[in-house]
Design a protein around this motif. Structure first.
Motif, PDB file in Angstrom:
ATOM      1  N   VAL A  92       0.825  -1.212   0.000  1.00  0.00           N
ATOM      2  CA  VAL A  92       0.000   0.000   0.000  1.00  0.00           C
ATOM      3  C   VAL A  92       0.862   1.265   0.000  1.00  0.00           C
ATOM      4  CG1 VAL A  92      -1.720   1.303   1.315  1.00  0.00           C
ATOM      5  CG2 VAL A  92      -1.914  -1.179   1.134  1.00  0.00           C
ATOM      6  N   THR A  93       1.986   1.221   0.686  1.00  0.00           N
ATOM      7  CA  THR A  93       2.827   2.420   0.828  1.00  0.00           C
ATOM      8  C   THR A  93       4.181   2.297   0.132  1.00  0.00           C
ATOM      9  OG1 THR A  93       3.610   1.568   2.963  1.00  0.00           O
ATOM     10  CG2 THR A  93       1.760   3.131   3.009  1.00  0.00           C
ATOM     11  N   ARG A  94       4.374   1.233  -0.614  1.00  0.00           N
ATOM     12  CA  ARG A  94       5.667   0.979  -1.264  1.00  0.00           C
ATOM     13  C   ARG A  94       6.160   2.143  -2.117  1.00  0.00           C
ATOM     14  NH1 ARG A  94       6.202  -4.700  -3.636  1.00  0.00           N
ATOM     15  NH2 ARG A  94       4.652  -4.607  -2.039  1.00  0.00           N
ATOM     16  N   THR A  95       5.259   2.817  -2.828  1.00  0.00           N
ATOM     17  CA  THR A  95       5.675   3.891  -3.729  1.00  0.00           C
ATOM     18  C   THR A  95       5.495   5.292  -3.137  1.00  0.00           C
ATOM     19  OG1 THR A  95       3.511   3.974  -4.792  1.00  0.00           O
ATOM     20  CG2 THR A  95       5.159   2.482  -5.763  1.00  0.00           C
ATOM     21  N   ALA A  96       5.139   5.350  -1.858  1.00  0.00           N
ATOM     22  CA  ALA A  96       4.967   6.655  -1.209  1.00  0.00           C
ATOM     23  C   ALA A  96       6.290   7.404  -1.167  1.00  0.00           C
ATOM     24  CB  ALA A  96       4.427   6.482   0.208  1.00  0.00           C
ATOM     25  N   VAL A  97       6.214   8.709  -1.242  1.00  0.00           N
ATOM     26  CA  VAL A  97       7.410   9.547  -1.117  1.00  0.00           C
ATOM     27  C   VAL A  97       7.671   9.765   0.363  1.00  0.00           C
ATOM     28  CG1 VAL A  97       8.410  11.800  -1.600  1.00  0.00           C
ATOM     29  CG2 VAL A  97       6.950  10.691  -3.304  1.00  0.00           C
ATOM     30  N   LEU A  98       8.864   9.420   0.800  1.00  0.00           N
ATOM     31  CA  LEU A  98       9.240   9.586   2.197  1.00  0.00           C
ATOM     32  C   LEU A  98      10.291  10.675   2.297  1.00  0.00           C
ATOM     33  CD1 LEU A  98       9.637   5.834   3.173  1.00  0.00           C
ATOM     34  CD2 LEU A  98       7.610   7.277   3.394  1.00  0.00           C
ATOM     35  N   MET A  99      10.059  11.623   3.205  1.00  0.00           N
ATOM     36  CA  MET A  99      11.003  12.703   3.443  1.00  0.00           C
ATOM     37  C   MET A  99      11.346  12.732   4.924  1.00  0.00           C
ATOM     38  SD  MET A  99       9.520  15.839   1.256  1.00  0.00           S
ATOM     39  CE  MET A  99       8.684  15.582  -0.283  1.00  0.00           C
ATOM     40  N   ALA A 100      12.604  12.994   5.208  1.00  0.00           N
ATOM     41  CA  ALA A 100      13.052  13.069   6.592  1.00  0.00           C
ATOM     42  C   ALA A 100      13.478  14.495   6.911  1.00  0.00           C
ATOM     43  CB  ALA A 100      14.220  12.119   6.812  1.00  0.00           C
ATOM     44  N   MET A 101      13.239  14.896   8.168  1.00  0.00           N
ATOM     45  CA  MET A 101      13.685  16.196   8.654  1.00  0.00           C
ATOM     46  C   MET A 101      14.385  15.947   9.986  1.00  0.00           C
ATOM     47  SD  MET A 101      11.498  19.604   9.615  1.00  0.00           S
ATOM     48  CE  MET A 101      10.624  19.578   8.080  1.00  0.00           C
ATOM     49  N   SER A 102      15.587  16.469  10.117  1.00  0.00           N
ATOM     50  CA  SER A 102      16.387  16.185  11.295  1.00  0.00           C
ATOM     51  C   SER A 102      17.257  17.383  11.660  1.00  0.00           C
ATOM     52  CB  SER A 102      17.278  14.970  11.012  1.00  0.00           C
ATOM     53  OG  SER A 102      18.170  14.738  12.079  1.00  0.00           O
ATOM     54  N   GLY A 103      17.734  17.381  12.860  1.00  0.00           N
ATOM     55  CA  GLY A 103      18.688  18.380  13.298  1.00  0.00           C
ATOM     56  C   GLY A 103      20.127  17.961  13.016  1.00  0.00           C
ATOM     57  N   TYR A 104      20.299  16.732  12.545  1.00  0.00           N
ATOM     58  CA  TYR A 104      21.628  16.215  12.234  1.00  0.00           C
ATOM     59  C   TYR A 104      21.960  16.523  10.783  1.00  0.00           C
ATOM     60  CZ  TYR A 104      21.057  13.743  16.608  1.00  0.00           C
ATOM     61  OH  TYR A 104      20.848  13.444  17.919  1.00  0.00           O
ATOM     62  N   GLY A 105      23.054  17.236  10.561  1.00  0.00           N
ATOM     63  CA  GLY A 105      23.344  17.720   9.228  1.00  0.00           C
ATOM     64  C   GLY A 105      24.619  17.200   8.584  1.00  0.00           C
ATOM     65  N   GLN A 106      25.225  16.182   9.166  1.00  0.00           N
ATOM     66  CA  GLN A 106      26.429  15.624   8.569  1.00  0.00           C
ATOM     67  C   GLN A 106      26.076  14.823   7.308  1.00  0.00           C
ATOM     68  OE1 GLN A 106      29.562  16.265   9.721  1.00  0.00           O
ATOM     69  NE2 GLN A 106      28.536  17.632  11.169  1.00  0.00           N
ATOM     70  N   GLU A 107      27.007  14.733   6.388  1.00  0.00           N
ATOM     71  CA  GLU A 107      26.779  13.974   5.156  1.00  0.00           C
ATOM     72  C   GLU A 107      26.426  12.518   5.458  1.00  0.00           C
ATOM     73  OE1 GLU A 107      26.258  13.086   1.188  1.00  0.00           O
ATOM     74  OE2 GLU A 107      26.286  15.008   2.221  1.00  0.00           O
ATOM     75  N   ALA A 108      27.043  11.946   6.481  1.00  0.00           N
ATOM     76  CA  ALA A 108      26.742  10.561   6.863  1.00  0.00           C
ATOM     77  C   ALA A 108      25.287  10.413   7.295  1.00  0.00           C
ATOM     78  CB  ALA A 108      27.675  10.104   7.977  1.00  0.00           C
ATOM     79  N   ASP A 109      24.730  11.431   7.953  1.00  0.00           N
ATOM     80  CA  ASP A 109      23.321  11.397   8.370  1.00  0.00           C
ATOM     81  C   ASP A 109      22.416  11.395   7.149  1.00  0.00           C
ATOM     82  OD1 ASP A 109      24.059  11.615  11.135  1.00  0.00           O
ATOM     83  OD2 ASP A 109      24.339  13.764  10.811  1.00  0.00           O
ATOM     84  N   ARG A 110      22.736  12.242   6.184  1.00  0.00           N
ATOM     85  CA  ARG A 110      21.943  12.312   4.965  1.00  0.00           C
ATOM     86  C   ARG A 110      22.018  10.992   4.203  1.00  0.00           C
ATOM     87  NH1 ARG A 110      21.729  13.403  -0.278  1.00  0.00           N
ATOM     88  NH2 ARG A 110      23.934  13.420  -0.720  1.00  0.00           N
ATOM     89  N   GLN A 111      23.210  10.451   4.081  1.00  0.00           N
ATOM     90  CA  GLN A 111      23.385   9.190   3.361  1.00  0.00           C
ATOM     91  C   GLN A 111      22.634   8.046   4.048  1.00  0.00           C
ATOM     92  OE1 GLN A 111      24.684   8.670   0.380  1.00  0.00           O
ATOM     93  NE2 GLN A 111      25.114  10.848   0.200  1.00  0.00           N
ATOM     94  N   ALA A 112      22.640   8.027   5.377  1.00  0.00           N
ATOM     95  CA  ALA A 112      21.931   6.979   6.119  1.00  0.00           C
ATOM     96  C   ALA A 112      20.430   7.070   5.880  1.00  0.00           C
ATOM     97  CB  ALA A 112      22.243   7.085   7.614  1.00  0.00           C
ATOM     98  N   ALA A 113      19.892   8.285   5.848  1.00  0.00           N
ATOM     99  CA  ALA A 113      18.460   8.459   5.610  1.00  0.00           C
ATOM    100  C   ALA A 113      18.089   8.012   4.193  1.00  0.00           C
ATOM    101  CB  ALA A 113      18.056   9.916   5.826  1.00  0.00           C
ATOM    102  N   LEU A 114      18.902   8.375   3.231  1.00  0.00           N
ATOM    103  CA  LEU A 114      18.627   7.969   1.851  1.00  0.00           C
ATOM    104  C   LEU A 114      18.740   6.452   1.713  1.00  0.00           C
ATOM    105  CD1 LEU A 114      20.493  10.814  -0.075  1.00  0.00           C
ATOM    106  CD2 LEU A 114      18.048  10.651   0.466  1.00  0.00           C
ATOM    107  N   ALA A 115      19.715   5.847   2.370  1.00  0.00           N
ATOM    108  CA  ALA A 115      19.877   4.391   2.329  1.00  0.00           C
ATOM    109  C   ALA A 115      18.712   3.676   3.000  1.00  0.00           C
ATOM    110  CB  ALA A 115      21.195   3.995   2.985  1.00  0.00           C
ATOM    111  N   ALA A 116      18.105   4.330   3.992  1.00  0.00           N
ATOM    112  CA  ALA A 116      16.961   3.741   4.695  1.00  0.00           C
ATOM    113  C   ALA A 116      15.681   3.788   3.872  1.00  0.00           C
ATOM    114  CB  ALA A 116      16.748   4.461   6.025  1.00  0.00           C
ATOM    115  N   GLY A 117      15.668   4.567   2.790  1.00  0.00           N
ATOM    116  CA  GLY A 117      14.489   4.617   1.940  1.00  0.00           C
ATOM    117  C   GLY A 117      13.850   5.982   1.799  1.00  0.00           C
TER     118      GLY A 117
END
Length: 66
Positions: free
Chosen positions: A12-37
Motif C-alpha cells: 500500500v505504501t511501497r511507492t509513497a514519497v518519504l522525506m526526513a527532517m532532522s537536526g543532524y546535518g552531517q553527510e553521513a546522516d543524509r546518506q543513512a536516511a537515503l539508504a533507509a528509503g
C-alpha cells in the motif's frame, strides 16, 4: 526494521514519497536516511521554499506523500 523499511515493504505504501527532517546535518546522516528509503533529507531549520519545491515536485509526479 525502520519505519521507512516497513513502509517500503507494504504494498500500500511501497511507492509513497518519504522525506526526513532532522537536526543532524552531517553527510553521513543524509546518506543513512537515503539508504533507509527516504527520498529527501532536510536539516532543520528548513527553508519554506525548499519544502514547497519538494512538495510541488511530488504533486507533478502524482505520488502519495507519507
Amino acid at each position: 526494521m525502520t519505519l521507512a523499511g516497513m513502509l517500503r515493504a507494504d504494498p500500500v505504501t511501497r511507492t509513497a514519497v518519504l522525506m526526513a527532517m532532522s537536526g543532524y546535518g552531517q553527510e553521513a546522516d543524509r546518506q543513512a536516511a537515503l539508504a533507509a528509503g527516504f527520498e529527501r533529507y532536510f536539516v532543520k531549520p528548513v527553508e519554506v521554499q525548499d519544502l514547497t519545491e519538494a512538495f510541488s515536485a511530488i504533486g507533478r509526479r502524482g505520488r502519495d506523500v507519507v
